[in-house]
Scaffold this motif. Structure first.
Motif, PDB file in Angstrom:
ATOM      1  N   ARG A 166      40.274  55.261  33.272  1.00 20.74           N
ATOM      2  CA  ARG A 166      39.803  54.592  32.062  1.00 20.74           C
ATOM      3  C   ARG A 166      39.381  55.596  30.999  1.00 20.74           C
ATOM      4  NH1 ARG A 166      35.114  51.989  30.204  1.00 20.74           N
ATOM      5  NH2 ARG A 166      33.902  52.720  31.983  1.00 20.74           N
ATOM      6  N   SER A 167      38.963  56.775  31.447  1.00 10.30           N
ATOM      7  CA  SER A 167      38.563  57.826  30.498  1.00 10.30           C
ATOM      8  C   SER A 167      39.740  58.634  29.991  1.00 10.30           C
ATOM      9  CB  SER A 167      37.544  58.755  31.172  1.00 10.30           C
ATOM     10  OG  SER A 167      36.422  58.037  31.636  1.00 10.30           O
ATOM     11  N   GLY A 168      40.953  58.321  30.467  1.00  8.58           N
ATOM     12  CA  GLY A 168      42.137  59.032  30.017  1.00  8.58           C
ATOM     13  C   GLY A 168      42.471  60.259  30.828  1.00  8.58           C
ATOM     14  N   GLY A 169      41.786  60.457  31.939  1.00  5.52           N
ATOM     15  CA  GLY A 169      42.050  61.615  32.776  1.00  5.52           C
ATOM     16  C   GLY A 169      42.921  61.272  33.965  1.00  5.52           C
ATOM     17  N   GLY A 276      48.147  39.329  37.259  1.00  4.12           N
ATOM     18  CA  GLY A 276      48.418  40.760  37.210  1.00  4.12           C
ATOM     19  C   GLY A 276      48.427  41.300  35.793  1.00  4.12           C
ATOM     20  N   ILE A 277      49.074  40.581  34.888  1.00  3.25           N
ATOM     21  CA  ILE A 277      49.131  41.036  33.495  1.00  3.25           C
ATOM     22  C   ILE A 277      47.737  41.045  32.868  1.00  3.25           C
ATOM     23  CG2 ILE A 277      50.009  40.459  31.199  1.00  3.25           C
ATOM     24  CD1 ILE A 277      52.531  39.388  32.553  1.00  3.25           C
ATOM     25  N   VAL A 278      46.984  39.969  33.093  1.00  3.03           N
ATOM     26  CA  VAL A 278      45.632  39.907  32.519  1.00  3.03           C
ATOM     27  C   VAL A 278      44.741  40.996  33.114  1.00  3.03           C
ATOM     28  CG1 VAL A 278      43.581  38.466  32.290  1.00  3.03           C
ATOM     29  CG2 VAL A 278      45.845  37.445  32.049  1.00  3.03           C
ATOM     30  N   THR A 279      44.896  41.264  34.402  1.00  9.50           N
ATOM     31  CA  THR A 279      44.109  42.325  35.041  1.00  9.50           C
ATOM     32  C   THR A 279      44.369  43.671  34.383  1.00  9.50           C
ATOM     33  OG1 THR A 279      44.092  41.183  37.189  1.00  9.50           O
ATOM     34  CG2 THR A 279      43.692  43.550  37.208  1.00  9.50           C
ATOM     35  N   MET A 280      45.634  43.985  34.144  1.00  9.73           N
ATOM     36  CA  MET A 280      45.963  45.272  33.533  1.00  9.73           C
ATOM     37  C   MET A 280      45.521  45.336  32.075  1.00  9.73           C
ATOM     38  SD  MET A 280      47.100  46.836  36.089  1.00  9.73           S
ATOM     39  CE  MET A 280      47.626  48.359  35.300  1.00  9.73           C
ATOM     40  N   VAL A 281      45.621  44.227  31.361  1.00  2.00           N
ATOM     41  CA  VAL A 281      45.131  44.205  29.971  1.00  2.00           C
ATOM     42  C   VAL A 281      43.635  44.449  29.944  1.00  2.00           C
ATOM     43  CG1 VAL A 281      44.783  42.738  27.947  1.00  2.00           C
ATOM     44  CG2 VAL A 281      46.989  42.738  29.105  1.00  2.00           C
ATOM     45  N   PHE A 282      42.908  43.799  30.848  1.00  2.00           N
ATOM     46  CA  PHE A 282      41.462  44.028  30.925  1.00  2.00           C
ATOM     47  C   PHE A 282      41.159  45.463  31.337  1.00  2.00           C
ATOM     48  CE2 PHE A 282      39.976  39.370  31.757  1.00  2.00           C
ATOM     49  CZ  PHE A 282      40.411  39.029  30.490  1.00  2.00           C
ATOM     50  N   ARG A 283      41.986  46.034  32.208  1.00  2.00           N
ATOM     51  CA  ARG A 283      41.775  47.426  32.602  1.00  2.00           C
ATOM     52  C   ARG A 283      41.945  48.363  31.416  1.00  2.00           C
ATOM     53  NH1 ARG A 283      44.117  49.629  38.381  1.00  2.00           N
ATOM     54  NH2 ARG A 283      42.608  48.575  39.724  1.00  2.00           N
ATOM     55  N   TYR A 284      42.935  48.098  30.602  1.00  2.00           N
ATOM     56  CA  TYR A 284      43.230  48.987  29.477  1.00  2.00           C
ATOM     57  C   TYR A 284      42.198  48.863  28.361  1.00  2.00           C
ATOM     58  CZ  TYR A 284      47.859  49.851  31.526  1.00  2.00           C
ATOM     59  OH  TYR A 284      48.894  50.222  32.357  1.00  2.00           O
ATOM     60  N   PHE A 285      41.708  47.652  28.128  1.00  2.00           N
ATOM     61  CA  PHE A 285      40.863  47.428  26.952  1.00  2.00           C
ATOM     62  C   PHE A 285      39.450  46.967  27.290  1.00  2.00           C
ATOM     63  CE2 PHE A 285      45.300  46.524  25.720  1.00  2.00           C
ATOM     64  CZ  PHE A 285      45.461  47.497  24.742  1.00  2.00           C
ATOM     65  N   GLY A 286      39.135  46.729  28.563  1.00  2.00           N
ATOM     66  CA  GLY A 286      37.804  46.269  28.944  1.00  2.00           C
ATOM     67  C   GLY A 286      36.816  47.406  29.096  1.00  2.00           C
ATOM     68  N   ALA A 295      39.800  38.665  35.509  1.00  2.00           N
ATOM     69  CA  ALA A 295      41.144  38.136  35.287  1.00  2.00           C
ATOM     70  C   ALA A 295      41.426  36.949  36.194  1.00  2.00           C
ATOM     71  CB  ALA A 295      42.180  39.240  35.509  1.00  2.00           C
ATOM     72  N   LEU A 296      40.945  37.026  37.429  1.00  2.00           N
ATOM     73  CA  LEU A 296      41.166  35.940  38.385  1.00  2.00           C
ATOM     74  C   LEU A 296      40.444  34.673  37.946  1.00  2.00           C
ATOM     75  CD1 LEU A 296      42.358  34.986  41.035  1.00  2.00           C
ATOM     76  CD2 LEU A 296      40.389  35.949  42.214  1.00  2.00           C
ATOM     77  N   LEU A 297      39.233  34.811  37.430  1.00  2.00           N
ATOM     78  CA  LEU A 297      38.496  33.640  36.951  1.00  2.00           C
ATOM     79  C   LEU A 297      39.203  32.987  35.769  1.00  2.00           C
ATOM     80  CD1 LEU A 297      34.850  35.023  37.180  1.00  2.00           C
ATOM     81  CD2 LEU A 297      35.955  33.411  38.726  1.00  2.00           C
ATOM     82  N   LEU A 298      39.749  33.791  34.875  1.00  2.00           N
ATOM     83  CA  LEU A 298      40.519  33.235  33.752  1.00  2.00           C
ATOM     84  C   LEU A 298      41.749  32.511  34.254  1.00  2.00           C
ATOM     85  CD1 LEU A 298      41.059  32.905  30.741  1.00  2.00           C
ATOM     86  CD2 LEU A 298      42.138  35.161  30.744  1.00  2.00           C
ATOM     87  N   SER A 299      42.449  33.093  35.221  1.00  2.00           N
ATOM     88  CA  SER A 299      43.634  32.435  35.780  1.00  2.00           C
ATOM     89  C   SER A 299      43.263  31.150  36.517  1.00  2.00           C
ATOM     90  CB  SER A 299      44.368  33.391  36.725  1.00  2.00           C
ATOM     91  OG  SER A 299      44.840  34.531  36.034  1.00  2.00           O
ATOM     92  N   ASN A 300      42.110  31.149  37.200  1.00  2.00           N
ATOM     93  CA  ASN A 300      41.648  29.926  37.867  1.00  2.00           C
ATOM     94  C   ASN A 300      41.520  28.779  36.876  1.00  2.00           C
ATOM     95  OD1 ASN A 300      39.364  31.628  40.167  1.00  2.00           O
ATOM     96  ND2 ASN A 300      41.534  31.198  40.351  1.00  2.00           N
ATOM     97  N   ALA A 301      41.006  29.082  35.692  1.00  2.00           N
ATOM     98  CA  ALA A 301      40.835  28.037  34.685  1.00  2.00           C
ATOM     99  C   ALA A 301      42.174  27.489  34.195  1.00  2.00           C
ATOM    100  CB  ALA A 301      40.032  28.587  33.497  1.00  2.00           C
TER     101      ALA A 301
END
Length: 333
Positions: A166-169, A276-286, A295-301
């Protein structure tokens, strides 16, 4: 014809719900043993307190709803163990207990209890405490570091490879460390080989449908390959994304929940890819490292929407096929 109505999960095989839950508990206990080997008795107590808190909360909530507690229902134990193993061994006991109580009392029973909950209780419990106590949830001790049973942990706590990404390393851990779990991380999620073995066992037992974890992991791998957070490392970026954090662990023990996932096979695949897509988007920008629970809770909804529109699509396809067969019969006549 008499139809018997029962709450989800709907079992299609000879095994009952208790047997399926027993399979999951057995594998979670294997991960508890590994956590004990890495971090000592504190890891075992953490799992025990979390499972006990979930079970007691479930019993109390059942009594408050004027119902008889079902001693054969093992789902609270599963929830408590999943939550505890997703955390560092150094986390205070009250954090794991709070997560379990929140999962059962706030997420599970207000929707009707076992088989009726809209959101995954373990994911919701972990998400809640990760917001409330992020410094305790996302700092990890080194494996084989002596940890006190009670009181404050004085060992040096560090960030895991997810923080480095997440820090770019580029994480310094090699593939062997990632496969064997010899690096700081959630105490039940770092040993990749054992977690993969758990997935294969659950797939063989048909406790888990492959349409849930495999599309999820495939979509995460595709995102990591197409949009790597560390440039010029090729497939290493995919390996670091898949083998760090809660990604693989969540694919086995969280996404595969039969209550909060869609019911049709094709809907499961859509649900897995979306998560999976939402998880990676959250990883990149969260802001947090472990984004899978959110991401799983959002998909549950979105599960009711996925089920509804996918079922409508299947009805349309069946209608088109019926019209085509009818037209063919009319031409022959």
């Amino acid at each position: 014809m008499k139809l018997n109505r029962h709450a989800a999960p709907h079992i299609r095989y000879h095994e009952d719900n208790r047997t399926l839950m027993s399979d999951v508990i057995l594998l979670l206990l294997v991960l508890c043993v590994l956590a004990y080997l890495y971090y000592g008795l504190r890891a075992v107590l953490l799992c025990a307190f979390s499972a006990l808190a979930a079970s007691l909360s479930d019993g109390i909530c059942t009594l408050l709803r004027a119902r008889q507690p079902n001693l054969r229902d093992l789902s609270p134990i599963v929830t408590g163990l999943i939550i505890a193993l997703a955390m560092p061994a150094s986390v205070p006991y009250y954090v794991a207990v709070t997560a379990s109580v929140f999962a059962i009392a706030v997420v599970k029973h207000p929707f009707g209890g076992t088989g009726h909950n809209l959101f995954n209780p373990a994911a919701a419990g972990f998400a809640f405490v990760s917001i409330c106590w992020p410094s305790q949830v996302f700092h990890y001790p080194q494996p084989f570091t002596p940890l006190p049973l009670f009181g404050e942990v004085s060992a040096v706590l560090v960030r895991n490879p997810m923080f480095v990404l997440r820090s770019g390393g580029l994480p310094s851990n090699n593939l062997t460390e990632l496969l064997l779990g010899n690096y700081p991380g959630p105490m039940g999620a770092t040993n990749t080989l054992v977690v993969v073995a758990c997935l294969l066992y659950l797939l063989y037992r048909r406790t888990v449908r492959w349409q849930l974890p495999l599309p999820f992991l495939a979509s995460c791998a595709a995102c990591a390959l197409l949009f790597p957070r560390v440039l010029h490392v090729g497939l290493r970026s995919v390996l670091y994304e898949l083998l760090s954090g809660l990604l693989l662990y969540g694919a086995v023990f969280m996404i595969s929940d039969p209550v909060t996932s869609p019911k049709r096979d094709s809907s499961m695949a859509i649900y897995g890819v979306l998560t999976g897509i939402v998880t990676m988007v959250f990883r990149y920008f969260g802001e947090l490292e472990s984004t899978l629970p959110f991401a799983l809770l959002l998909s549950n909804a979105l599960v009711p929407i996925i089920d509804r529109y996918n079922e409508a699509l299947h009805r349309m396809i069946r209608r088109k096929k019926l019209e085509a067969r009818t037209a063919q019969k009319a031409q022959k006549a």
